[in-house]
Structures are given as C-alpha cells and as structure tokens.
Design an enzyme around this catalytic site. Structure first.
Site, mmCIF file in Angstrom:
data_model
loop_
_atom_site.group_PDB
_atom_site.id
_atom_site.type_symbol
_atom_site.label_atom_id
_atom_site.label_comp_id
_atom_site.label_asym_id
_atom_site.label_seq_id
_atom_site.Cartn_x
_atom_site.Cartn_y
_atom_site.Cartn_z
ATOM 1 C CG ASN A 41 -4.879 -0.561 7.929
ATOM 2 O OD1 ASN A 41 -4.556 -1.524 8.624
ATOM 3 N ND2 ASN A 41 -4.013 0.126 7.214
ATOM 4 C CB THR A 60 2.349 -5.960 12.403
ATOM 5 O OG1 THR A 60 1.343 -5.853 13.364
ATOM 6 C CG2 THR A 60 2.034 -7.147 11.520
ATOM 7 C CB THR A 102 -0.332 -9.707 6.329
ATOM 8 O OG1 THR A 102 0.607 -8.681 6.697
ATOM 9 C CG2 THR A 102 -0.167 -10.898 7.252
ATOM 10 C CE LYS A 137 3.782 -9.673 7.744
ATOM 11 N NZ LYS A 137 2.849 -8.865 8.635
#
Length: 410
Positions: free
Chosen positions: A405, A197, A160, A186
C-alpha cells in the site's frame, strides 16, 4: 426443511467457476490499462438474465455503480457485465459517468443490444480518468466463450493487488432440475465494512425473477460478504452482482416455493466461499482468521463483536506472529459496542482454552503457537447472554501490507 437437510443437498463442484451455469460465457484481455496483465473482462449470456446487486455503503460511490443501478432499474434484466481493472473511475465527475456509460454502450453494441443490457464495474486507483481508447480496444477484442480458460481470463482481468484469482461453483436439484451456480471475485485490500474494495459476480441458470433474486441476495449478504474485513477501509466501487438466466428450466423460485430454502443455501454457500477467499487473500496476508461469537441475545451483536475482533490490528498482528495474546481479543470485545459480561467470557484458539469465565487458564504456549502458525485459524468466543451465533472472517497483518500500500500507484 431443516438447515442440515438443506446443506446436504448442495454439492460443491471441483474447480467450479463463473461459467459452470448453463448459457454463460466470459473473456478477459490485456488492453494496456495495466503494464502487462489482463485488465478488461466480460461475462455474457445470450438469454437475458434476472439481475440483482448490492453495493458499497461508502457515501462516495464510483461512476460504474451509478450506471449499473441505471441498467438494472430499466428492466431488471441484463445480458452481462463489462469490467476493467487499473482505474476505479471514482471521483471523476461528469467525465466519469460519461466514460462508464461509454463502456456500457461499447459492450452492448458488440452484441447488438440496448445499452441497459450491460452492467459496468471498475476497480483500481481513485481519482484518475479512464483511458477510453484502451478500454475500447479491449472491448473490441473480447471473445466470450464457455471454457475453463475463459473463466480464468476473466478472473485475472478483474484483479488489482490480489495474489490469486477467486472462483467457486455449486449445484443442487430444484424441481427435479439440476441448478448450478458459479462465482468469481476480486478483493485484497480496503475490505471493511460492508464489502469495500471487492467485486463479486455470481451466475446461475435458475429461473427466478429479479425482485425475488434481490430479496435472496439481500437476505444473505450480511452473513457473508459483509462479515469480512482486511484493513478497515471502505472503497467507492464495490458491488456483488448476481445473474440468473433461467436455463435450468425449474419452476420460478419465490419465497413460497417449497425449495426456496435450498436456493438460499446455494447462494449463501457460493457467497461465503468467495468472501472467505477474499479475506484470505488480504494484501500481504498469510493466514485466514475466522472468529465465531456464541451466546449473545441477537445475531447482529454476535456478528458485530466477531467483526471487531477479526478487524483489530493488534489481533491481526498477533496472528501473524503466532502469539496467543488473548488480551487483545477481550480488549476488542470491550470496544465492539456490544454489551456483555466480561466475567462470563471464554476464549478458545482452535480447541485450546485460554480464558474461562473471565479468568486466565494455564495453557501450553508451545501448543498455542503451533496452532496459530496454521494458515487457517479459528477463534471461538463463548458468552452466556443468549443463544445466537455470529461469524466474521479476516486475515493477519504483515510487513508486506505496508509495502504493497505504500507503493500502490507506482
């Protein structure tokens, strides 16, 4: 067998990846979920593999986690996993479960297998529905093979906000057979606590039943994946999945096997390598920070304090600015929830002592700054309450973290 002997029997493979173990194939393609990058990937083994997994501890868990749990519960065996990036398929209700099951079914049908032969993983934006026509298109064109390029394609398809792909490989000898283990992962942001995440995939050709593989994975997770932090946020999608297809033909590994400790070390080194790569690739990060806490009564206390220190935004920004501000470290220690004697605390940057038995030490600011400008920073905390040691990994906090972000969905 002592730990040193065990470590010496593990060999890291240069350019190791998810496909170094016998019998595994992979692929990654661009299906249109992302603008131009690969976004659907697969790992596959024709020989059914024992499976084990650990998952995010967020109370809100994405649909792919429910579906993967269901697949593993069916027989404990999997032929592979299908993964997508760009969409987390989290907080998507009944439609999300339906879409995750459809992904599983499409992958299984591609190889003429039952639905539960595949696990599912997704990563990306929360609260958006899967574009299933694109997912179907991607799965249709996946062509798993056993090449370094295929491993890289898979590693790219699961990213991502990551800057780089993450992979490693190790081998050892068990029962006179060469046993290999490879990994891909990842993770860049939302890393804390307990995986967040992050997706981690590990393959091995060792012979081991699912229950024993689960025991092994669970036993090393707290020392590896659960000891990294980037930004204090905990995701809805994380999992680490291990597949063991048995093609090495060793005797079945169990806790009573005379080389069980070697297998545990193999799994630990693979997991720790991936975990550190994730921490180093934190969103906008420029440095990997390792904190070692020595001298508490329990390992858990050491780990808790180490993770609090490396997760402190003030410590992280000081690392970014190469500022040897040890006051931020002892402040983090004080709020870690661990009881200790501040007047017995010693703090060391690399080999530069900045606090000794609770009292400031004269040190060269120039030397400390030069050390903190390195890409890899090691901080030691020494206490006198016990004999245990704990380690945690994180990264610095930079201007780019806010930029990344602040525009994640755009």
């Amino acid at each position: 067998m002592n730990t040193l002997q065990t470590v010496e029997e593990i060999k890291q493979i240069k350019d190791g990846n998810i496909l170094i173990a016998q019998g595994f194939k992979a692929s990654g393609v661009h299906a249109g979920l992302r603008y131009s990058k690969k976004d659907v990937g697969i790992i596959f083994t024709e020989t059914p593999a024992s499976a084990a997994a650990v998952y995010t501890q967020n109370l809100v868990q994405a649909a792919p986690i429910d579906v993967t749990k269901d697949s593993i519960a069916a027989t404990g065996k999997l032929h592979g996993i299908v993964v997508n990036s760009a969409c987390a398929n989290a907080c998507t209700g009944k439609q999300g479960i339906k879409d995750a099951k459809e992904m599983r079914k499409l992958a299984a049908q591609k190889f003429g297998l039952e639905d539960h032969a595949f696990a599912v993983a997704s990563t990306g934006v929360i609260g958006e529905y899967m574009e299933m026509e694109k997912v179907k298109k991607g799965i249709d064109v996946l062509q798993p093979n056993h090449t370094p390029g295929a491993a890289e394609d898979f590693g790219t398809a699961i990213l991502t906000t990551d800057i780089v792909t993450k992979s490693c490989g190790y081998e050892t000898v068990i029962d006179g057979k060469t046993v290999k283990m490879g990994g891909a992962a990842k993770g860049s942001g939302m890393i804390h606590p307990n995986m967040a995440t992050m997706l981690g995939f590990i393959t091995t050709d060792a012979v081991i039943e699912s229950a024993d593989l689960q025991l092994a994975l669970s036993s090393i997770t707290n020392d590896t994946f659960n000891q990294i932090t980037v930004d204090g946020d905990c995701s809805t999608n994380d999992m680490v999945l291990v597949l063991a297809n048995g093609e090495a033909n060793n005797e079945p590994l169990t806790p009573t096997h005379h080389q069980w400790s070697i297998f545990l070390e193999l799994l630990k080194q693979t997991s720790e390598n991936l975990a550190k790569q994730i921490a180093k690739d934190g969103e906008g990060a420029t440095k990997l920070i390792e904190v070692n806490v020595h001298g508490m009564h329990t390992k858990q206390d050491c780990q808790m304090m180490a993770k609090t220190i490396v997760g402190s935004n003030l410590v992280k920004t000081a690392a970014f600015g190469a500022d040897a501000n040890w006051g931020r470290i002892i402040a983090a220690m004080g709020r870690s929830g661990v009881e200790f004697q501040p007047d017995q605390a010693t703090i060391v940057f690399g080999d530069i002592v900045v606090l000794k038995d609770g009292e400031p030490v004269l040190f060269s600011e120039e030397e400390a700054k030069a050390y903190l400008e390195n890409e890899n920073i090691i901080i030691h905390v020494f206490l006198k309450d016990g004999q245990e040691i704990g380690t945690a990994w994180g990264c610095d906090l930079t201007y780019d973290y806010v930029k990344i972000n602040g525009s994640y969905r755009s």
